[in-house]
Design a protein around this motif. Structure first.
Motif, PDB file in Angstrom:
ATOM      1  N   GLU A 245       0.827  -1.203   0.000  1.00  0.00           N
ATOM      2  CA  GLU A 245       0.000   0.000   0.000  1.00  0.00           C
ATOM      3  C   GLU A 245       0.867   1.262   0.000  1.00  0.00           C
ATOM      4  OE1 GLU A 245      -3.400   0.493  -0.134  1.00  0.00           O
ATOM      5  OE2 GLU A 245      -3.386  -1.614  -0.716  1.00  0.00           O
ATOM      6  N   MET A 246       1.949   1.255   0.770  1.00  0.00           N
ATOM      7  CA  MET A 246       2.777   2.444   0.903  1.00  0.00           C
ATOM      8  C   MET A 246       3.725   2.623  -0.290  1.00  0.00           C
ATOM      9  SD  MET A 246       2.043   4.158   3.658  1.00  0.00           S
ATOM     10  CE  MET A 246       3.496   5.102   4.033  1.00  0.00           C
ATOM     11  N   PHE A 247       4.348   1.525  -0.742  1.00  0.00           N
ATOM     12  CA  PHE A 247       5.385   1.640  -1.770  1.00  0.00           C
ATOM     13  C   PHE A 247       4.905   1.256  -3.160  1.00  0.00           C
ATOM     14  CE2 PHE A 247       7.578   1.439   2.214  1.00  0.00           C
ATOM     15  CZ  PHE A 247       8.674   2.261   2.040  1.00  0.00           C
TER      16      PHE A 247
ATOM     17  N   VAL B  44      13.554   6.265   2.490  1.00  0.00           N
ATOM     18  CA  VAL B  44      12.882   7.165   1.549  1.00  0.00           C
ATOM     19  C   VAL B  44      13.170   8.616   1.917  1.00  0.00           C
ATOM     20  CG1 VAL B  44      10.640   7.956   0.717  1.00  0.00           C
ATOM     21  CG2 VAL B  44      11.062   5.523   0.991  1.00  0.00           C
ATOM     22  N   ILE B  45      13.116   8.932   3.218  1.00  0.00           N
ATOM     23  CA  ILE B  45      13.379  10.297   3.668  1.00  0.00           C
ATOM     24  C   ILE B  45      14.821  10.693   3.338  1.00  0.00           C
ATOM     25  CG2 ILE B  45      13.516  11.804   5.683  1.00  0.00           C
ATOM     26  CD1 ILE B  45      11.317  10.107   6.968  1.00  0.00           C
TER      27      ILE B  45
ATOM     28  N   LEU C 102      12.184   5.664  -3.798  1.00  0.00           N
ATOM     29  CA  LEU C 102      11.642   4.400  -3.309  1.00  0.00           C
ATOM     30  C   LEU C 102      11.674   3.381  -4.442  1.00  0.00           C
ATOM     31  CD1 LEU C 102       8.544   4.024  -4.595  1.00  0.00           C
ATOM     32  CD2 LEU C 102       8.011   5.766  -2.932  1.00  0.00           C
ATOM     33  N   THR C 103      11.483   2.123  -4.072  1.00  0.00           N
ATOM     34  CA  THR C 103      11.417   1.042  -5.049  1.00  0.00           C
ATOM     35  C   THR C 103      10.147   0.253  -4.803  1.00  0.00           C
ATOM     36  OG1 THR C 103      13.839   0.877  -5.069  1.00  0.00           O
ATOM     37  CG2 THR C 103      12.591  -0.979  -5.995  1.00  0.00           C
ATOM     38  N   ARG C 104       9.323   0.120  -5.837  1.00  0.00           N
ATOM     39  CA  ARG C 104       8.088  -0.659  -5.712  1.00  0.00           C
ATOM     40  C   ARG C 104       8.386  -2.141  -5.491  1.00  0.00           C
ATOM     41  NH1 ARG C 104       4.015   1.245 -10.610  1.00  0.00           N
ATOM     42  NH2 ARG C 104       3.798   3.455 -10.036  1.00  0.00           N
ATOM     43  N   LEU C 105       7.434  -2.842  -4.906  1.00  0.00           N
ATOM     44  CA  LEU C 105       7.552  -4.288  -4.780  1.00  0.00           C
ATOM     45  C   LEU C 105       7.658  -4.922  -6.165  1.00  0.00           C
ATOM     46  CD1 LEU C 105       4.971  -5.285  -2.010  1.00  0.00           C
ATOM     47  CD2 LEU C 105       7.436  -5.583  -1.929  1.00  0.00           C
TER      48      LEU C 105
ATOM     49  N   LYS D 268      12.108   8.522  -7.970  1.00  0.00           N
ATOM     50  CA  LYS D 268      12.223   9.729  -7.163  1.00  0.00           C
ATOM     51  C   LYS D 268      10.843  10.146  -6.651  1.00  0.00           C
ATOM     52  CE  LYS D 268      16.603  10.862  -7.187  1.00  0.00           C
ATOM     53  NZ  LYS D 268      17.357  11.015  -5.913  1.00  0.00           N
ATOM     54  N   VAL D 269      10.798  10.583  -5.405  1.00  0.00           N
ATOM     55  CA  VAL D 269       9.553  11.092  -4.832  1.00  0.00           C
ATOM     56  C   VAL D 269       9.834  12.443  -4.170  1.00  0.00           C
ATOM     57  CG1 VAL D 269       8.351   8.907  -4.457  1.00  0.00           C
ATOM     58  CG2 VAL D 269       9.991   9.690  -2.753  1.00  0.00           C
TER      59      VAL D 269
END
Length: 473
Positions: A221-223, A269-270, A275-278, A285-286
């Motif tokens: 859900e998060m990534f 992530v911070i 981040l990297t999706r499953l 980049k976020v």
């Protein structure tokens, strides 16, 4: 080790932003990164000639994290004060060969500058508070501008106006904000207002309750995930909540309920801004502003090992504590009027409050804060047959006698017998489910249920999800 591998390791240690120590299994220092000299106040040659036992005895390491790993044979994380007075976060990990502790790898990060900034911010808060008290008689232009910008926030008390002014000042920055306070004080409302005041106001505001997402689904859900990442994954994949907050604000409520593994991933992530999706290998980049909230004492969570110390310091850049409603009763009239206006609009009738209701509203303790006040008003609105709202039979929580509580019937309910072939685990689960079903039909919210049962609201949410039960509307 080959010459190439040895040189790679040397380069990593020499160029890392963190300060590395490589220690033997008996405490002798094998190697250190160059920057450690300045932080710990000892030359590289002296450090390499020492053991962690000697450095702790001399006050250079207060305390030694490597000795903690030697004692527990497990990874450790703690706060150190060095001999030069620097405050650092230290992490250490054991290296075993055939069950024998051969090396301890530790790294530390200097937080002194961040601490100084936080102290400066606290001093500015104090000075501003004193200035606000001196200028109460004659509101200045900034006060008037605040009144014009508050939108739907009802803040009349001096303490809440001070908080609102501070949030308005920090809103243009991208600094992380940590909102603290009891359940129901209005942390979400203030987070939304902070977003409206920020330069990201045209972007999305993504509101995530960390306690409401099952742990086994949290990462997806998060990534987000790629097509075919796991059984049941959508064929086109899915962007996670972190990606959905792109260009806007990500609000993580109940951050204290975040699983430790997810705390580590959020910290990365911070730090990296990606981040990297499953199921994917490509980082994305976020760019979002992070605001978090909790009703827990995160410092105690850190001490208990349930919350990462380095993440705590990353989040605790701008701490804001919202006081409970009982400590700012001046806000109650505006909150009541705004809530009554919403109820009249929602239900299509123009009801007014009986003057006798005000003594109840202003005199109650409201342990559930603004949320409990709004729930009580809605119950009073719905239970009043005329257009004049009178004091309902069910008083606010603090004024109820235990015998009058809706859930008091639970105490008088006979305990059901163990059914044939039913195990103890099944029996206890059945009792839990029946109890939750009854409370969901008699109490207005998961917060009220949590208070009745003496457990956290997040625990109630997880139990209701487990049994597929919902609070009756």
């Amino acid at each position: 080790m080959s010459e190439i591998d040895r040189r790679v390791l040397q380069t990593i240690v020499a160029t890392a932003n963190d300060h590395f120590f490589i220690v033997s299994g008996d405490g002798q220092i094998v190697d250190i990164s160059p920057g450690a000299e300045a932080v710990y106040g000892v030359s590289r040659e002296e450090l390499l000639a020492s053991s962690v036992q000697q450095l702790q005895a001399a006050g250079v390491l207060k305390p030694s994290i490597s000795m903690e790993v030697m004692r527990t044979r497990r990874p450790a994380q703690l706060m150190q004060v060095t001999g030069t007075g620097r405050r650092v976060i230290a992490e250490a990990y054991p290296v075993f060969v055939d069950g024998r502790l051969e090396r301890i790898i530790s790294r530390s990060r200097d937080l002194t500058d961040l601490q100084l900034l936080q102290d400066e911010y606290a001093l500015l808060q104090k000075r501003f508070s004193e200035h606000l008290k001196r200028s109460q008689a004659a509101p200045d232009a900034e006060e008037q501008a605040l009144d014009d910008a508050l939108d739907n926030l009802q803040v009349r008390s001096s303490v809440m106006r001070e908080i609102a002014l501070l949030l308005k000042r920090v809103a243009p920055s991208d600094a992380n904000v940590l909102m603290l306070g009891e359940s129901g004080v209005g942390k979400t409302a203030f987070a939304k207002q902070l977003h409206r005041w920020s330069q990201r106001c045209d972007g999305p505001f993504i509101d995530v309750n960390c306690a409401a997402i099952p742990e086994n689904l949290f990462e997806s859900e998060m990534f987000g995930y790629q097509p075919g990442a796991f059984s049941g994954a959508a064929r086109q994949g899915k962007a996670g909540l972190l990606e959905q907050a792109e260009g806007g604000t990500l609000f993580l409520d109940e951050i204290g309920e975040l699983p430790l593994l997810m705390q580590t991933k959020l910290l990365k992530v911070i730090q990296d801004g990606s981040l990297t999706r499953l199921g994917d290998t490509r980082p994305r980049k976020v760019n979002f502003r992070l605001v978090v909230a909790t009703n827990q004492d995160l410092a105690k969570q850190v001490e208990a090992g349930r919350f990462r110390l380095d993440l705590y310091y990353r989040l605790n850049v701008i701490p804001v504590t919202l006081p409970p409603l009982r400590d700012r009763r001046e806000d109650i009239p505006d909150l009541v009027e705004a809530c009554l206006s919403r109820l009249n609009q929602r239900y299509g009738r123009q009801k007014i409050l009986d003057t006798r209701v005000w003594s109840t509203l202003m005199g109650s303790e409201w342990p559930g804060n603004v949320r409990e006040l709004e729930n009580w008003l809605e119950r009073a609105w719905l239970s009043s047959p005329t257009d004049q709202i009178e004091v309902p039979a069910v008083l606010p929580h603090a004024e109820q006698h235990p015998a009058s509580l809706p859930s008091a019937s639970l105490a008088a309910k006979p305990i059901t017998a163990l059914e044939p072939q039913e195990t103890l685990k099944q029996y206890l689960a059945r009792l839990e489910r029946e109890t939750l079903e009854e409370l969901c039909n008699t109490l207005p919210s998961t917060y009220a249920i949590a208070e009745r049962l003496g457990i956290s609201q997040s625990s109630v949410v997880r139990r209701l999800q487990r049994y597929g039960i919902k609070v009756a509307k």
